[in-house]
Enzyme design. Sequence first.
Site, PDB file in Angstrom:
ATOM      1  N   ASN A 190      28.985  35.212  41.747  1.00 48.97           N
ATOM      2  CA  ASN A 190      29.943  36.313  41.892  1.00 48.97           C
ATOM      3  C   ASN A 190      30.618  36.300  43.262  1.00 48.97           C
ATOM      4  OD1 ASN A 190      27.829  37.166  43.410  1.00 48.97           O
ATOM      5  ND2 ASN A 190      27.414  39.059  42.286  1.00 48.97           N
TER       6      ASN A 190
ATOM      7  N   HIS B  46      28.772  37.958  49.009  1.00 52.99           N
ATOM      8  CA  HIS B  46      27.779  38.989  49.351  1.00 52.99           C
ATOM      9  C   HIS B  46      28.367  39.862  50.446  1.00 52.99           C
ATOM     10  CE1 HIS B  46      24.133  41.027  50.617  1.00 52.99           C
ATOM     11  NE2 HIS B  46      24.567  40.803  51.848  1.00 52.99           N
TER      12      HIS B  46
ATOM     13  N   GLU C 152      21.314  42.593  58.485  1.00 55.07           N
ATOM     14  CA  GLU C 152      21.864  41.327  57.984  1.00 55.07           C
ATOM     15  C   GLU C 152      22.684  40.601  59.054  1.00 55.07           C
ATOM     16  OE1 GLU C 152      23.818  42.328  54.266  1.00 55.07           O
ATOM     17  OE2 GLU C 152      21.897  42.739  53.296  1.00 55.07           O
TER      18      GLU C 152
HETATM   19  P1  TYD Z   1      22.032  42.707  44.343  1.00 56.45           P
HETATM   20  O1  TYD Z   1      21.476  42.780  45.731  1.00 56.45           O
HETATM   21  O2  TYD Z   1      21.424  43.596  43.285  1.00 56.45           O
HETATM   22  O3  TYD Z   1      23.611  43.014  44.292  1.00 56.45           O
HETATM   23  P2  TYD Z   1      24.811  42.778  45.353  1.00 56.45           P
HETATM   24  O4  TYD Z   1      25.002  41.292  45.538  1.00 56.45           O
HETATM   25  O5  TYD Z   1      26.016  43.418  44.685  1.00 56.45           O
HETATM   26  O6  TYD Z   1      24.432  43.486  46.625  1.00 56.45           O
HETATM   27  O7  TYD Z   1      21.891  41.211  43.786  1.00 56.45           O
HETATM   28  C1  TYD Z   1      22.029  40.090  44.630  1.00 56.45           C
HETATM   29  C2  TYD Z   1      22.586  38.954  43.814  1.00 56.45           C
HETATM   30  O8  TYD Z   1      21.662  38.548  42.818  1.00 56.45           O
HETATM   31  C3  TYD Z   1      23.859  39.295  43.041  1.00 56.45           C
HETATM   32  O9  TYD Z   1      25.017  39.267  43.843  1.00 56.45           O
HETATM   33  C4  TYD Z   1      23.847  38.259  41.970  1.00 56.45           C
HETATM   34  C5  TYD Z   1      22.369  38.033  41.695  1.00 56.45           C
HETATM   35  N1  TYD Z   1      21.935  38.726  40.457  1.00 56.45           N
HETATM   36  C6  TYD Z   1      21.716  37.978  39.308  1.00 56.45           C
HETATM   37  O10 TYD Z   1      21.874  36.744  39.303  1.00 56.45           O
HETATM   38  N2  TYD Z   1      21.327  38.633  38.176  1.00 56.45           N
HETATM   39  C7  TYD Z   1      21.142  39.973  38.127  1.00 56.45           C
HETATM   40  O11 TYD Z   1      20.799  40.536  37.055  1.00 56.45           O
HETATM   41  C8  TYD Z   1      21.382  40.739  39.332  1.00 56.45           C
HETATM   42  C9  TYD Z   1      21.199  42.240  39.337  1.00 56.45           C
HETATM   43  C10 TYD Z   1      21.764  40.071  40.471  1.00 56.45           C
END
Ligand code: TYD
Length: 155
Positions: free
Chosen positions: A115, A118, A129
């Site tokens: 995605n 971060h 961080e």
């Molecule tokens: P998280 O810390 O929950 O979200 P963010 O990045 O929005 O702060 O999750 C960290 C990363 O983990 C997220 O960006 C993508 C990965 N992830 C998965 O691969 N599967 C999942 O179900 C979730 C919740 C996160």
Amino acid sequence: MSEVQKTLVLIKPDAMQRDLLGEVLGRFERKGLKIVGLKFIHLTDALLEEHYAHLTEKPFFADLKKFMQQTPVAAMVLEGWDCIDEVRKLVGSTNPRAADAGTIRADLSMNMPSNIVHASDSPENAAIEIKRFFQDDEIYSYEKITDRYIFGEGV
Ligand code: TYD
């Protein structure tokens, strides 16, 4: 109360693989965020286990770790008004298919863990961080001729 803050951003391996580093960096620049620290980092197991400590028990953690180590990540410290929340707004919600159109994750990605980016989610985590990835002397304070438009309160 608005305040000038710093936040930590990592541009992830899917963005690196797909040549989206400039696009993502450009969105932060165009918003008016100041890049005050910038470097490549290869994320070790230890760093990832610390950074994603809240996820180490999740079934997807092994894949997340493997993904985050595919390429170096571009790590940066961004500065601006209320920038912790502003950057999270630009980034969009964690699942790209649930993210609002116009956000980085919605516009440029389809899946987790790939995605794109971060970003720190609170002032407490931003402080932790930034320290995790940057030494104090890797963060710069400098003036830009555009500061009056970006940081100024008035005209
Ligand atoms: P998280 O810390 O929950 O979200 P963010 O990045 O929005 O702060 O999750 C960290 C990363 O983990 C997220 O960006 C993508 C990965 N992830 C998965 O691969 N599967 C999942 O179900 C979730 C919740 C996160």
